[in-house]
Design a protein around this motif. Structure first.
Motif, PDB file in Angstrom:
ATOM      1  N   ILE A 109      -1.203  -9.392   9.847  1.00 13.19           N
ATOM      2  CA  ILE A 109      -1.611  -8.001   9.675  1.00 13.19           C
ATOM      3  C   ILE A 109      -2.435  -7.861   8.400  1.00 13.19           C
ATOM      4  O   ILE A 109      -2.114  -8.455   7.374  1.00 13.19           O
ATOM      5  CB  ILE A 109      -0.383  -7.063   9.640  1.00 13.19           C
ATOM      6  CG1 ILE A 109      -0.821  -5.603   9.564  1.00 13.19           C
ATOM      7  CG2 ILE A 109       0.558  -7.412   8.499  1.00 13.19           C
ATOM      8  CD1 ILE A 109       0.330  -4.613   9.762  1.00 13.19           C
ATOM      9  N   ALA A 110      -3.523  -7.088   8.498  1.00 11.33           N
ATOM     10  CA  ALA A 110      -4.394  -6.879   7.342  1.00 11.33           C
ATOM     11  C   ALA A 110      -4.901  -5.450   7.323  1.00 11.33           C
ATOM     12  O   ALA A 110      -5.106  -4.825   8.373  1.00 11.33           O
ATOM     13  CB  ALA A 110      -5.580  -7.851   7.382  1.00 11.33           C
ATOM     14  N   ASN A 111      -5.094  -4.930   6.130  1.00  9.21           N
ATOM     15  CA  ASN A 111      -5.689  -3.615   5.920  1.00  9.21           C
ATOM     16  C   ASN A 111      -7.190  -3.721   6.174  1.00  9.21           C
ATOM     17  O   ASN A 111      -7.863  -4.569   5.604  1.00  9.21           O
ATOM     18  CB  ASN A 111      -5.417  -3.153   4.485  1.00  9.21           C
ATOM     19  CG  ASN A 111      -5.831  -1.726   4.237  1.00  9.21           C
ATOM     20  OD1 ASN A 111      -6.783  -1.223   4.833  1.00  9.21           O
ATOM     21  ND2 ASN A 111      -5.134  -1.057   3.345  1.00  9.21           N
ATOM     22  N   ALA A 118     -10.661   5.979   2.114  1.00  8.15           N
ATOM     23  CA  ALA A 118     -10.639   6.140   3.577  1.00  8.15           C
ATOM     24  C   ALA A 118      -9.193   6.104   4.064  1.00  8.15           C
ATOM     25  O   ALA A 118      -8.332   5.481   3.442  1.00  8.15           O
ATOM     26  CB  ALA A 118     -11.453   5.041   4.248  1.00  8.15           C
ATOM     27  N   GLU A 119      -8.931   6.787   5.172  1.00  7.96           N
ATOM     28  CA  GLU A 119      -7.594   6.754   5.765  1.00  7.96           C
ATOM     29  C   GLU A 119      -7.242   5.320   6.163  1.00  7.96           C
ATOM     30  O   GLU A 119      -8.095   4.552   6.608  1.00  7.96           O
ATOM     31  CB  GLU A 119      -7.525   7.666   6.988  1.00  7.96           C
ATOM     32  CG  GLU A 119      -7.852   9.118   6.704  1.00  7.96           C
ATOM     33  CD  GLU A 119      -6.820   9.794   5.834  1.00  7.96           C
ATOM     34  OE1 GLU A 119      -5.669   9.326   5.821  1.00  7.96           O
ATOM     35  OE2 GLU A 119      -7.156  10.793   5.174  1.00  7.96           O
ATOM     36  N   ILE A 120      -5.974   4.964   6.013  1.00  9.91           N
ATOM     37  CA  ILE A 120      -5.542   3.589   6.249  1.00  9.91           C
ATOM     38  C   ILE A 120      -5.622   3.230   7.732  1.00  9.91           C
ATOM     39  O   ILE A 120      -5.168   3.974   8.596  1.00  9.91           O
ATOM     40  CB  ILE A 120      -4.100   3.376   5.754  1.00  9.91           C
ATOM     41  CG1 ILE A 120      -4.008   3.603   4.250  1.00  9.91           C
ATOM     42  CG2 ILE A 120      -3.615   1.966   6.112  1.00  9.91           C
ATOM     43  CD1 ILE A 120      -4.836   2.647   3.432  1.00  9.91           C
ATOM     44  N   ILE A 121      -6.219   2.088   8.010  1.00 11.39           N
ATOM     45  CA  ILE A 121      -6.178   1.469   9.332  1.00 11.39           C
ATOM     46  C   ILE A 121      -5.820   0.004   9.131  1.00 11.39           C
ATOM     47  O   ILE A 121      -6.425  -0.686   8.303  1.00 11.39           O
ATOM     48  CB  ILE A 121      -7.518   1.587  10.076  1.00 11.39           C
ATOM     49  CG1 ILE A 121      -7.780   3.033  10.497  1.00 11.39           C
ATOM     50  CG2 ILE A 121      -7.536   0.686  11.315  1.00 11.39           C
ATOM     51  CD1 ILE A 121      -9.083   3.226  11.232  1.00 11.39           C
ATOM     52  N   ASN A 122      -4.809  -0.471   9.843  1.00 14.07           N
ATOM     53  CA  ASN A 122      -4.422  -1.871   9.801  1.00 14.07           C
ATOM     54  C   ASN A 122      -4.742  -2.538  11.130  1.00 14.07           C
ATOM     55  O   ASN A 122      -4.868  -1.862  12.165  1.00 14.07           O
ATOM     56  CB  ASN A 122      -2.923  -2.017   9.506  1.00 14.07           C
ATOM     57  CG  ASN A 122      -2.581  -1.671   8.081  1.00 14.07           C
ATOM     58  OD1 ASN A 122      -2.948  -2.386   7.148  1.00 14.07           O
ATOM     59  ND2 ASN A 122      -1.889  -0.558   7.881  1.00 14.07           N
ATOM     60  N   GLY A 123      -4.861  -3.856  11.091  1.00 16.44           N
ATOM     61  CA  GLY A 123      -5.079  -4.616  12.308  1.00 16.44           C
ATOM     62  C   GLY A 123      -4.079  -5.750  12.402  1.00 16.44           C
ATOM     63  O   GLY A 123      -3.765  -6.401  11.391  1.00 16.44           O
ATOM     64  N   CYS A 124      -3.534  -5.986  13.592  1.00 15.13           N
ATOM     65  CA  CYS A 124      -2.638  -7.121  13.844  1.00 15.13           C
ATOM     66  C   CYS A 124      -3.380  -8.136  14.708  1.00 15.13           C
ATOM     67  O   CYS A 124      -3.713  -7.852  15.863  1.00 15.13           O
ATOM     68  CB  CYS A 124      -1.364  -6.666  14.544  1.00 15.13           C
ATOM     69  SG  CYS A 124      -0.296  -5.643  13.519  1.00 15.13           S
ATOM     70  N   VAL A 196       6.821  -4.809  11.192  1.00 21.16           N
ATOM     71  CA  VAL A 196       5.741  -4.235  12.011  1.00 21.16           C
ATOM     72  C   VAL A 196       5.176  -5.304  12.936  1.00 21.16           C
ATOM     73  O   VAL A 196       4.943  -5.057  14.126  1.00 21.16           O
ATOM     74  CB  VAL A 196       4.624  -3.649  11.122  1.00 21.16           C
ATOM     75  CG1 VAL A 196       3.409  -3.279  11.975  1.00 21.16           C
ATOM     76  CG2 VAL A 196       5.125  -2.421  10.375  1.00 21.16           C
ATOM     77  N   LEU A 197       4.980  -6.507  12.406  1.00 23.38           N
ATOM     78  CA  LEU A 197       4.448  -7.604  13.223  1.00 23.38           C
ATOM     79  C   LEU A 197       5.382  -7.924  14.395  1.00 23.38           C
ATOM     80  O   LEU A 197       4.924  -8.139  15.521  1.00 23.38           O
ATOM     81  CB  LEU A 197       4.231  -8.848  12.361  1.00 23.38           C
ATOM     82  CG  LEU A 197       3.057  -8.782  11.377  1.00 23.38           C
ATOM     83  CD1 LEU A 197       3.107  -9.959  10.398  1.00 23.38           C
ATOM     84  CD2 LEU A 197       1.734  -8.791  12.129  1.00 23.38           C
ATOM     85  N   LYS A 198       6.677  -7.953  14.144  1.00 22.07           N
ATOM     86  CA  LYS A 198       7.638  -8.215  15.222  1.00 22.07           C
ATOM     87  C   LYS A 198       7.543  -7.130  16.295  1.00 22.07           C
ATOM     88  O   LYS A 198       7.546  -7.426  17.501  1.00 22.07           O
ATOM     89  CB  LYS A 198       9.055  -8.268  14.662  1.00 22.07           C
ATOM     90  CG  LYS A 198       9.332  -9.434  13.733  1.00 22.07           C
ATOM     91  CD  LYS A 198      10.765  -9.376  13.216  1.00 22.07           C
ATOM     92  CE  LYS A 198      11.035 -10.457  12.189  1.00 22.07           C
ATOM     93  NZ  LYS A 198      12.426 -10.385  11.663  1.00 22.07           N
ATOM     94  N   ARG A 199       7.477  -5.878  15.835  1.00 22.38           N
ATOM     95  CA  ARG A 199       7.433  -4.755  16.791  1.00 22.38           C
ATOM     96  C   ARG A 199       6.169  -4.796  17.631  1.00 22.38           C
ATOM     97  O   ARG A 199       6.220  -4.603  18.859  1.00 22.38           O
ATOM     98  CB  ARG A 199       7.532  -3.434  16.031  1.00 22.38           C
ATOM     99  CG  ARG A 199       7.329  -2.200  16.900  1.00 22.38           C
ATOM    100  CD  ARG A 199       7.667  -0.932  16.157  1.00 22.38           C
ATOM    101  NE  ARG A 199       6.909  -0.758  14.935  1.00 22.38           N
ATOM    102  CZ  ARG A 199       5.667  -0.272  14.892  1.00 22.38           C
ATOM    103  NH1 ARG A 199       5.052   0.070  16.019  1.00 22.38           N
ATOM    104  NH2 ARG A 199       5.051  -0.120  13.752  1.00 22.38           N
ATOM    105  N   ILE A 200       5.021  -5.029  17.007  1.00 20.26           N
ATOM    106  CA  ILE A 200       3.754  -5.048  17.740  1.00 20.26           C
ATOM    107  C   ILE A 200       3.721  -6.221  18.710  1.00 20.26           C
ATOM    108  O   ILE A 200       3.240  -6.099  19.848  1.00 20.26           O
ATOM    109  CB  ILE A 200       2.566  -5.122  16.768  1.00 20.26           C
ATOM    110  CG1 ILE A 200       2.513  -3.851  15.908  1.00 20.26           C
ATOM    111  CG2 ILE A 200       1.253  -5.303  17.527  1.00 20.26           C
ATOM    112  CD1 ILE A 200       2.360  -2.578  16.694  1.00 20.26           C
TER     113      ILE A 200
END
Length: 433
Positions: A109-111, A118-124, A196-200
């Motif tokens: 996961i990275a920002n 800017a509003e936060i968006i993360n990517g997995c 979060v990574l486990k959930r996604i």
């Protein structure tokens, strides 16, 4: 190879990468080296074909000659040790875990914010690999990664690609130190990103290699994209993104932006003042549109009438042009009930009671709106799963549009479509508010 020259990581791995190991273990680099080798072989083949066909037809020689030049360009050049070290020394240190053992899969996961403010968006990122030498390769094992970002324009990075630190070094003490650094940084996040990574991973068990799940500031997924793609496949079309796209893409600016419609003073709302039938209803509709930031979609003049076309500025309503709107309603030969007022006329006529299909009224209890959009910024509205209207998102109203990436413009269309959906879903309550 991706240009990383404009990227500066906020937290780095701190390891001392081993170029020889990277050339053997880093499967992303190995793939790039293999492609270069194959390009050289294809170049030689094209040269031989160009020579062999010289006396047959000159055009063939020219075509294969150009192909030879292309593959020569693609296959020449070496990846220097300095570049390989830079991937691990200068890349962003991010948390990653093994989410599958068969096939061996790492999710990191990275920002994806390019500019502060800017509003936060993360990517997995879902990375399927053959091996991670040195790791135990157990489910949910922590695999810290170094990643560089693919940037195009605007406030957000388009993508990132993680390189497990095990590919870059055999020094487990350095890797353990990197894990501790990630965990320290993780304390500043609103949620534990390891969890979060486990959930996604559990939520999206069928992700393909190099696919990225996009998450909003609350770590709620709203899209899936491929690493090489500018656009994304939208998710949760009933969940707003709540991203302020009016915020200028630069750290030195404050997020004042333009005045938001929902923050407009009551005196600024263009209510109907003349005494007409349904005045209160239409004024409630206007206020509802302002509350959901969609007034522009109901107030435009629809010179084409109730046509399902992108030529529409938005929905064909009484607010946009009451004379033309009422002419179409009267021409439909639909007899409205006492106290019933027409609201929208697209493929079907929507009123305060419900909508008319084939001249028959279906009450609000039998109405379900849904919405879709695409990377061309087209918004399609559906009523009971039939296409009801189609028009383009009003992205020109965003003051920093020229600085936006294709990804950001698609996210705007996503937001606009959801705002319209929320507006439509609340229309049925107009008479009771």
């Amino acid at each position: 190879m991706t240009d990383y020259s404009q990227f500066e990581a906020s937290i780095k791995s701190g390891i001392h990468p081993e170029p020889k190991r990277i050339r053997k273990k880093d499967e992303i680099i190995v793939s790039a080296l293999k492609q270069r080798k194959e390009s050289k072989i294809i170049c030689v083949i094209c040269i031989f074909l160009a020579i062999a066909l010289f006396h047959v037809k000159l055009a063939f020689t020219i075509v294969f000659g150009l192909l030879a030049l292309f593959f020569l360009w693609r296959g020449t050049g070496q990846i220097p040790d300095s570049y390989l070290k830079e991937i691990y020394e200068e890349g962003l240190l991010v948390p990653g875990i093994i989410v599958k053992t068969q096939p061996l899969t790492v999710m990191a996961i990275a920002n994806m914010v390019a500019y502060n403010g800017a509003e936060i968006i993360n990517g997995c990122y879902n990375l399927i690999v053959k091996d991670i030498d040195g790791a135990k390769k157990e489910l949910y094992e922590k695999i810290p990664c170094s990643c560089f970002i693919r940037y195009s324009n605007g406030s957000y990075h388009l993508a990132f690609q993680p390189h497990p630190l095990y590919w870059g070094t055999s020094n487990k003490e350095e890797i353990n130190a990197a894990i501790m650094a990630v965990e320290e940084s993780n304390k500043e996040n609103s949620q534990d990103e390891w969890e979060v990574l486990k959930r996604i991973a559990n939520q999206f068990p069928n992700l393909k290699n190099n696919e990225i799940v996009l998450l909003d500031e609350n770590y709620i997924p709203f899209g899936i994209k491929h690493h090489d793609s500018d656009g994304y496949k939208p998710l949760n079309m009933e969940t707003p993104l709540n991203i302020d796209f009016n915020a200028p893409p630069a750290e030195q600016y404050k997020k004042t932006g333009n005045k938001n419609e929902k923050d407009t003073n009551e005196a600024d709302i263009p209510y109907i003042t003349q005494d007409i039938p349904g005045k209160d209803i239409y004024n409630k509709m206007i206020k509802l549109a302002f509350n959901h930031n969609v007034y522009q979609y109901i107030s435009g003049h629809c010179k084409y009438g109730p046509a399902i076309t992108t030529e529409h500025p938005g929905l064909f309503t009484y607010i946009g042009d009451h004379v033309q709107f009422l002419e179409y309603v009267h021409g439909s030969n639909i007899s409205l009930q006492e106290g019933e007022y027409p609201l929208i006329y697209e493929k079907y006529l929507v009123t305060t009671k419900g909508y008319y299909k084939n001249g028959k009224l279906l009450s609000w209890d039998n109405v379900k709106f849904s919405v879709k959009f695409n990377i061309l910024n087209d918004i399609k509205l559906y009523l009971n799963y039939e296409k009801f209207a189609k028009f383009s998102a009003h992205i020109d109203n965003y003051k920093n549009r020229k600085n936006m990436s294709a990804l950001e413009m698609q996210m705007i269309s996503h937001n606009e479509a959801l705002n319209i959906l929320k507006f439509l879903q609340e229309l049925q309550n107009l008479q009771y508010n």
